[in-house]
Design a protein around this motif. Sequence first.
Motif, PDB file in Angstrom:
ATOM      1  N   LEU A   1      39.885  60.234   8.586  1.00  0.00           N
ATOM      2  CA  LEU A   1      40.949  60.998   9.246  1.00  0.00           C
ATOM      3  C   LEU A   1      40.645  61.356  10.698  1.00  0.00           C
ATOM      4  O   LEU A   1      41.523  61.200  11.555  1.00  0.00           O
ATOM      5  CB  LEU A   1      41.255  62.278   8.470  1.00  0.00           C
ATOM      6  CG  LEU A   1      42.077  62.114   7.214  1.00  0.00           C
ATOM      7  CD1 LEU A   1      42.181  63.447   6.480  1.00  0.00           C
ATOM      8  CD2 LEU A   1      43.449  61.584   7.528  1.00  0.00           C
ATOM      9  N   PRO A   2      39.463  61.836  11.036  1.00  0.00           N
ATOM     10  CA  PRO A   2      39.211  62.196  12.443  1.00  0.00           C
ATOM     11  C   PRO A   2      39.415  61.033  13.414  1.00  0.00           C
ATOM     12  O   PRO A   2      39.862  61.233  14.536  1.00  0.00           O
ATOM     13  CB  PRO A   2      37.754  62.655  12.436  1.00  0.00           C
ATOM     14  CG  PRO A   2      37.523  63.124  11.042  1.00  0.00           C
ATOM     15  CD  PRO A   2      38.345  62.191  10.175  1.00  0.00           C
ATOM     16  N   LYS A   3      39.134  59.837  12.955  1.00  0.00           N
ATOM     17  CA  LYS A   3      39.326  58.652  13.807  1.00  0.00           C
ATOM     18  C   LYS A   3      40.812  58.407  14.077  1.00  0.00           C
ATOM     19  O   LYS A   3      41.198  58.052  15.186  1.00  0.00           O
ATOM     20  CB  LYS A   3      38.705  57.433  13.110  1.00  0.00           C
ATOM     21  CG  LYS A   3      38.858  56.136  13.855  1.00  0.00           C
ATOM     22  CD  LYS A   3      38.033  55.059  13.193  1.00  0.00           C
ATOM     23  CE  LYS A   3      38.894  54.108  12.419  1.00  0.00           C
ATOM     24  NZ  LYS A   3      38.150  52.990  11.823  1.00  0.00           N
ATOM     25  N   TYR A   4      41.644  58.641  13.077  1.00  0.00           N
ATOM     26  CA  TYR A   4      43.074  58.368  13.205  1.00  0.00           C
ATOM     27  C   TYR A   4      43.872  59.537  13.785  1.00  0.00           C
ATOM     28  O   TYR A   4      44.977  59.351  14.287  1.00  0.00           O
ATOM     29  CB  TYR A   4      43.671  57.977  11.853  1.00  0.00           C
ATOM     30  CG  TYR A   4      43.083  56.700  11.311  1.00  0.00           C
ATOM     31  CD1 TYR A   4      43.329  55.482  11.944  1.00  0.00           C
ATOM     32  CD2 TYR A   4      42.251  56.695  10.203  1.00  0.00           C
ATOM     33  CE1 TYR A   4      42.784  54.304  11.475  1.00  0.00           C
ATOM     34  CE2 TYR A   4      41.704  55.527   9.720  1.00  0.00           C
ATOM     35  CZ  TYR A   4      41.971  54.331  10.363  1.00  0.00           C
ATOM     36  OH  TYR A   4      41.421  53.170   9.895  1.00  0.00           O
ATOM     37  N   PHE A   5      43.322  60.746  13.688  1.00  0.00           N
ATOM     38  CA  PHE A   5      44.006  61.940  14.177  1.00  0.00           C
ATOM     39  C   PHE A   5      43.084  62.747  15.086  1.00  0.00           C
ATOM     40  O   PHE A   5      42.735  63.887  14.764  1.00  0.00           O
ATOM     41  CB  PHE A   5      44.469  62.819  13.007  1.00  0.00           C
ATOM     42  CG  PHE A   5      45.410  62.137  12.061  1.00  0.00           C
ATOM     43  CD1 PHE A   5      46.732  61.937  12.409  1.00  0.00           C
ATOM     44  CD2 PHE A   5      44.976  61.713  10.820  1.00  0.00           C
ATOM     45  CE1 PHE A   5      47.612  61.320  11.546  1.00  0.00           C
ATOM     46  CE2 PHE A   5      45.853  61.090   9.935  1.00  0.00           C
ATOM     47  CZ  PHE A   5      47.169  60.890  10.300  1.00  0.00           C
TER      48      PHE A   5
END
Length: 86
Positions: free
Chosen positions: A29-33
């Motif tokens: 998630l941190p990579k995408y958001f």
Amino acid sequence: LSLFISDINPSFVVLVAMREDSARTLSELPKYFPNINQSDKPTIGYGGHIFVAKPEFRLIVPAVYLGDTFAKGINNIEQIIKSSIG
């Protein structure tokens, strides 16, 4: 999806994974958001069959596990939103 979330500015986002590969994607998630990762807003919750069948996948997703059933998920979302309002 990240731009859409930034545009509409929701207080809560729910993501669902039913299979192992989808759960692994949620672990990133941190990579995408990146904007959400920096501000902690909105709150991201997740659920789905894979997290019930293989609870160890809950350990890899950097978000709020909402529960084993739809009803528990709705209840947990309500509680989280109420507690964030004050």
